[in-house]
Design an enzyme around this catalytic site. Structure first.
Site, PDB file in Angstrom:
ATOM      1  N   GLY A  91       0.836  -1.187   0.000  1.00  0.00           N
ATOM      2  CA  GLY A  91       0.000   0.000   0.000  1.00  0.00           C
ATOM      3  C   GLY A  91       0.873   1.239   0.000  1.00  0.00           C
ATOM      4  N   GLY A  93       2.670   3.575   1.526  1.00  0.00           N
ATOM      5  CA  GLY A  93       3.181   3.753   2.876  1.00  0.00           C
ATOM      6  C   GLY A  93       3.721   5.139   3.152  1.00  0.00           C
ATOM      7  N   LYS A 122       4.522  12.379  -2.490  1.00  0.00           N
ATOM      8  CA  LYS A 122       5.363  11.254  -2.074  1.00  0.00           C
ATOM      9  C   LYS A 122       6.313  11.731  -0.981  1.00  0.00           C
ATOM     10  CE  LYS A 122       8.485   7.784  -4.084  1.00  0.00           C
ATOM     11  NZ  LYS A 122       9.087   7.298  -5.342  1.00  0.00           N
ATOM     12  N   ASP A 134       8.321   5.730   8.627  1.00  0.00           N
ATOM     13  CA  ASP A 134       7.888   7.047   9.089  1.00  0.00           C
ATOM     14  C   ASP A 134       7.095   7.808   8.033  1.00  0.00           C
ATOM     15  OD1 ASP A 134       9.838   7.844   7.276  1.00  0.00           O
ATOM     16  OD2 ASP A 134      11.239   8.554   8.795  1.00  0.00           O
ATOM     17  N   ARG A 192      -1.813  -0.467 -10.207  1.00  0.00           N
ATOM     18  CA  ARG A 192      -0.647  -1.340 -10.345  1.00  0.00           C
ATOM     19  C   ARG A 192      -1.100  -2.790 -10.541  1.00  0.00           C
ATOM     20  NH1 ARG A 192       3.627   1.490  -7.099  1.00  0.00           N
ATOM     21  NH2 ARG A 192       2.698   3.421  -6.320  1.00  0.00           N
ATOM     22  N   ASP A 261       4.249  -4.571  -7.683  1.00  0.00           N
ATOM     23  CA  ASP A 261       3.685  -3.302  -7.218  1.00  0.00           C
ATOM     24  C   ASP A 261       4.319  -2.102  -7.903  1.00  0.00           C
ATOM     25  OD1 ASP A 261       5.800  -4.429  -5.368  1.00  0.00           O
ATOM     26  OD2 ASP A 261       5.836  -2.345  -4.720  1.00  0.00           O
ATOM     27  N   ASN A 262       5.369  -2.344  -8.683  1.00  0.00           N
ATOM     28  CA  ASN A 262       6.033  -1.268  -9.419  1.00  0.00           C
ATOM     29  C   ASN A 262       5.755  -1.345 -10.920  1.00  0.00           C
ATOM     30  OD1 ASN A 262       7.151  -0.349  -7.043  1.00  0.00           O
ATOM     31  ND2 ASN A 262       9.070  -1.453  -7.312  1.00  0.00           N
ATOM     32  N   ASP A 271       8.020   4.455  -9.926  1.00  0.00           N
ATOM     33  CA  ASP A 271       8.871   4.130  -8.781  1.00  0.00           C
ATOM     34  C   ASP A 271      10.345   4.077  -9.157  1.00  0.00           C
ATOM     35  OD1 ASP A 271       6.891   4.182  -6.905  1.00  0.00           O
ATOM     36  OD2 ASP A 271       6.391   2.080  -7.114  1.00  0.00           O
TER      37      ASP A 271
END
Length: 495
Positions: A91, A93, A122, A134, A192, A261-262, A271
């Site tokens: 997901g 993040g 991003k 984080d 994706r 996912d990329n 990405d």
């Protein structure tokens, strides 16, 4: 969190119409002191945005995620992915989509025609998908994505793009203390392969159907009325990636982390983490520090794309046909076309690089013999084709060997046989062979200077990369290879 009136955005948000399982609404995490580092005025103008407003303090508050813009929908998308072959829940993040910008007509902002483009922040903070992260980003990797994504666009690659990079005024802790930053990314969507894997694994057939219908509406509306539109969707995505990866190979681009996912449904490069461009031609080339076994090496990219498409196909099987065996058979027939589609795109790109217009059986051996020599004599990939195009620097290395001279005679005979003038031949080569690429040492030089507050090195590099196929004398220094070193060049994810 306060909102600002909408002075330039024209949002028509559609992703939020999907079931809420596909995303999470986000309360942004304001940063201390947003400061603009670089802004893409041409891209902003193409999107119908107000450049001066976005560069104002209020505009920076939006791009930093400090204030929500009226009409925006602040969401993080859920998706899964096969990372180095292993399936995991993922997901956004550290990324938040603020809205879908509608433009007046279909345009090729990302080298893919669309009238709607995601605007995503991003590095804007934690989301429900951050796990132990984080949610922040650091300046170097965000500037790297800006440089490489814009270079890819100018090279003619379908790609996500970068609108802006801001410093946050905050420190981010990685292996050392870094300068925090946020990048604004533009894509025709962030759907994706991994989004489909998420739906198939957690939302069942109905969830996949809703997502597939949405993807068709957004990217492939011409197949809506197909006899089997889900099979047609697989065909379109297969074609898009056969085209995309062949384009990568033609300029020596190595993505570095081709996890599912990329990979986008639209066929846009996304990405830009440990990516880089190959210098010396070596099919085994790997740059990513985490790719210790070479899974995503240059030579493996076409087959990895095929593997990823298979994972995408698996998510659609339940929609293609109710009979599982029939569905697998139909999907397999589409997947079997990938190799031929890729080869067709690859050989087209490579023969254009050599000024060959027509299809002949001998083209393959001419191309492969040249590549074999380039590998044997450790020639630079980009500069070899520049030398052939402009007849430059051909008094050394491979070019003075009898092996090359024999190849050159065969190539010249091939060019004469096609009935095109030499002017036409070399014009095709000029359009197909970039003079400059974002060479790794030049990118590192720009990032190091920017980290020390000097943006002029990056600005000059971006200026040179804006017209990579146009030969100019001021490009010469950007064609030079890095100084030899005992250590191989390594890239890092930057997360």
């Amino acid at each position: 969190m306060s909102k600002v009136n909408n002075p330039c955005f024209n949002f028509e948000n559609t992703y939020i119409n999907l079931p809420k399982s596909f995303y999470s609404e986000i309360n942004l995490s304001p940063v201390k002191k947003p400061e603009l580092v670089i802004f893409n005025e041409d891209l902003s103008k193409s999107l119908g945005l107000d450049n001066e407003y976005l560069k104002s303090q209020e505009g920076l508050e939006i791009l930093a995620g400090n204030k929500k813009v009226d009409g925006g929908e602040y969401i993080a998308q859920a998706y899964c992915g096969h990372q180095f072959g292993h399936f995991t829940m993922l997901g956004d993040g550290r990324a938040v989509m603020i809205g879908e910008q509608k433009v007046s007509k279909d345009i090729e902002i990302t080298k893919k025609k669309s009238n709607k483009f995601d605007i995503q922040l991003k590095g804007s903070g934690r989301t429900p998908y951050s796990r132990s992260g984080d949610g922040r980003a650091v300046l170097g990797p965000m500037l790297r994505e800006y440089i490489i994504s814009e270079a890819m666009y100018n090279l003619g690659m379908p790609t996500t793009r970068s609108l802006a990079v801001l410093k946050t005024g905050e420190k981010v802790y990685r292996e050392s203390v870094k300068e925090g930053a946020i990048l604004t990314r533009i894509a025709s969507s962030h759907l994706r392969f991994g989004t489909f894997e998420y739906a198939a694994n957690y939302l069942g057939k109905e969830g996949v159907k809703i997502l597939a219908d949405y993807a068709i509406d957004r990217h492939y509306s011409h197949i809506k009325d197909s006899e089997n539109k889900y099979l047609s969707l697989l065909e379109e995505v297969t074609k898009a990636h056969a085209y995309l990866v062949a384009k990568w190979q033609s300029v020596g681009f190595i993505h570095g982390v081709m996890n599912t996912d990329n990979m986008t449904i639209s066929g846009e490069t996304i990405d830009y983490g440990p990516c880089a461009f190959m210098d010396i031609y070596n099919p085994e080339t790997v740059f990513s520090s985490i790719d210790v076994h070479g899974r995503y090496a240059y030579k493996n990219q076409p087959n990895i794309a095929s593997w990823n498409i298979c994972r995408f196909a698996e998510t659609l099987l339940q929609l293609i046909d109710d009979d599982e065996e029939a569905s697998i058979d139909m999907a397999q027939k589409v997947l079997n076309k990938y190799t031929d589609l890729y080869f067709e795109n690859w050989i087209y790109n490579m023969r254009c690089k050599l000024g060959i217009f027509d299809k002949e059986e001998e083209n393959k051996s001419i191309i492969e013999d040249l590549l074999s020599m380039m590998e044997k004599y450790k020639e630079d990939f980009t500069n070899t084709f520049v030398s052939l195009t402009y007849k430059k620097d051909m008094d050394r290395g491979m070019f003075i060997t009898s092996e090359f001279k024999g190849w050159y005679e065969n190539w010249q005979e091939r060019l004469k046989s096609q009935g095109k003038s030499l002017d036409e031949v070399y014009e095709l080569m000029k359009k197909s062979n970039p003079v400059v690429i974002p060479r790794n040492h030049r990118v590192e030089e720009a990032l190091k200077a920017a980290d020390n507050g000097d943006l002029t090195v990056m600005e000059k590099l971006l200026c040179v990369l804006k017209n990579p196929y146009e030969y100019k004398e001021n490009m010469e220094e950007y064609r030079q290879l890095a100084e030899p070193t005992d250590l191989p060049y390594r890239t890092y994810c930057g997360t």
